[in-house]
Motif scaffolding. Structure first.
Motif, PDB file in Angstrom:
ATOM      1  N   GLN A 187       0.827  -1.185   0.000  1.00 55.85           N
ATOM      2  CA  GLN A 187       0.000   0.000   0.000  1.00 55.85           C
ATOM      3  C   GLN A 187       0.872   1.250   0.000  1.00 55.85           C
ATOM      4  N   VAL A 188       0.238   2.348  -0.365  1.00 55.81           N
ATOM      5  CA  VAL A 188       0.914   3.643  -0.405  1.00 55.81           C
ATOM      6  C   VAL A 188       0.175   4.608   0.516  1.00 55.81           C
ATOM      7  N   GLN A 189       0.920   5.343   1.296  1.00 51.46           N
ATOM      8  CA  GLN A 189       0.344   6.384   2.148  1.00 51.46           C
ATOM      9  C   GLN A 189       0.793   7.747   1.612  1.00 51.46           C
ATOM     10  N   LEU A 190      -0.147   8.675   1.590  1.00 50.98           N
ATOM     11  CA  LEU A 190       0.134  10.034   1.123  1.00 50.98           C
ATOM     12  C   LEU A 190      -0.164  11.019   2.236  1.00 50.98           C
ATOM     13  N   VAL A 191       0.734  11.955   2.436  1.00 53.26           N
ATOM     14  CA  VAL A 191       0.540  12.989   3.441  1.00 53.26           C
ATOM     15  C   VAL A 191       0.752  14.345   2.785  1.00 53.26           C
ATOM     16  N   GLU A 192      -0.302  15.171   2.805  1.00 50.57           N
ATOM     17  CA  GLU A 192      -0.201  16.523   2.264  1.00 50.57           C
ATOM     18  C   GLU A 192       0.148  17.487   3.390  1.00 50.57           C
ATOM     19  N   SER A 193       0.835  18.542   3.026  1.00 48.27           N
ATOM     20  CA  SER A 193       1.162  19.597   3.983  1.00 48.27           C
ATOM     21  C   SER A 193       1.343  20.903   3.221  1.00 48.27           C
ATOM     22  N   GLY A 194       1.377  21.986   3.983  1.00 51.30           N
ATOM     23  CA  GLY A 194       1.654  23.290   3.382  1.00 51.30           C
ATOM     24  C   GLY A 194       0.461  24.201   3.237  1.00 51.30           C
ATOM     25  N   GLY A 195      -0.732  23.713   3.553  1.00 50.35           N
ATOM     26  CA  GLY A 195      -1.898  24.569   3.460  1.00 50.35           C
ATOM     27  C   GLY A 195      -1.904  25.628   4.551  1.00 50.35           C
ATOM     28  N   ALA A 242       3.797  13.871   0.205  1.00 54.74           N
ATOM     29  CA  ALA A 242       4.857  12.890   0.427  1.00 54.74           C
ATOM     30  C   ALA A 242       4.281  11.487   0.439  1.00 54.74           C
ATOM     31  N   ALA A 243       4.886  10.611  -0.323  1.00 51.08           N
ATOM     32  CA  ALA A 243       4.425   9.229  -0.413  1.00 51.08           C
ATOM     33  C   ALA A 243       5.361   8.300   0.355  1.00 51.08           C
ATOM     34  N   SER A 244       4.775   7.296   0.960  1.00 52.13           N
ATOM     35  CA  SER A 244       5.553   6.268   1.644  1.00 52.13           C
ATOM     36  C   SER A 244       4.871   4.923   1.436  1.00 52.13           C
TER      37      SER A 244
END
Length: 115
Positions: free
Chosen positions: A1-9, A23-25
């Motif tokens: 599986q892939v986890q995505l984390v958005e930031s910067g808003g 960022a993907a992990s």
């Protein structure tokens, strides 16, 4: 599986800038397309910009010339540089990563542009 984390808003005045990161992990596929989408209250989720693993980009007409999508494959991170922001850009911004297994979405990050 892939986890995505958005930031910067965040909150910014009209005319200002923000840079979003996705960022993907996890189990990363080298061949993929990442898109930034946004959804304002009461509206559908629309594509803002996308970029393939080899750097081919696509933009919604409403953001052409103001937003720029880029990626750092070594960091598994995609960026959305947003300049000349307008109140109409206010929305929750999501990133989506698509590869041969399917689509993965992040949790979203709020962008609010005040007039």
């Amino acid at each position: 599986q892939v986890q995505l984390v958005e930031s910067g808003g965040g909150l910014v005045q009209a005319g200002g800038s923000l840079r979003l990161s996705c960022a993907a992990s996890g189990f990363i596929s080298g061949s993929n397309t990442v898109g930034w989408y946004r959804q304002a209250p009461g509206k559908q989720r629309d594509l803002v910009a996308s970029i393939t693993s080899v750097g081919v980009t696509n933009y919604a007409d409403s953001v052409k010339g103001r937003f720029a999508i880029s990626r750092d494959n070594a960091k598994n991170t995609v960026y959305l540089q947003m300049n000349s922001l307008k109140p109409d850009d206010t929305a929750v911004y999501y990133c989506r990563r698509s590869d041969y297994r399917g689509d993965y979405w992040g949790q979203g990050t709020q962008v609010t542009v005040s007039s």
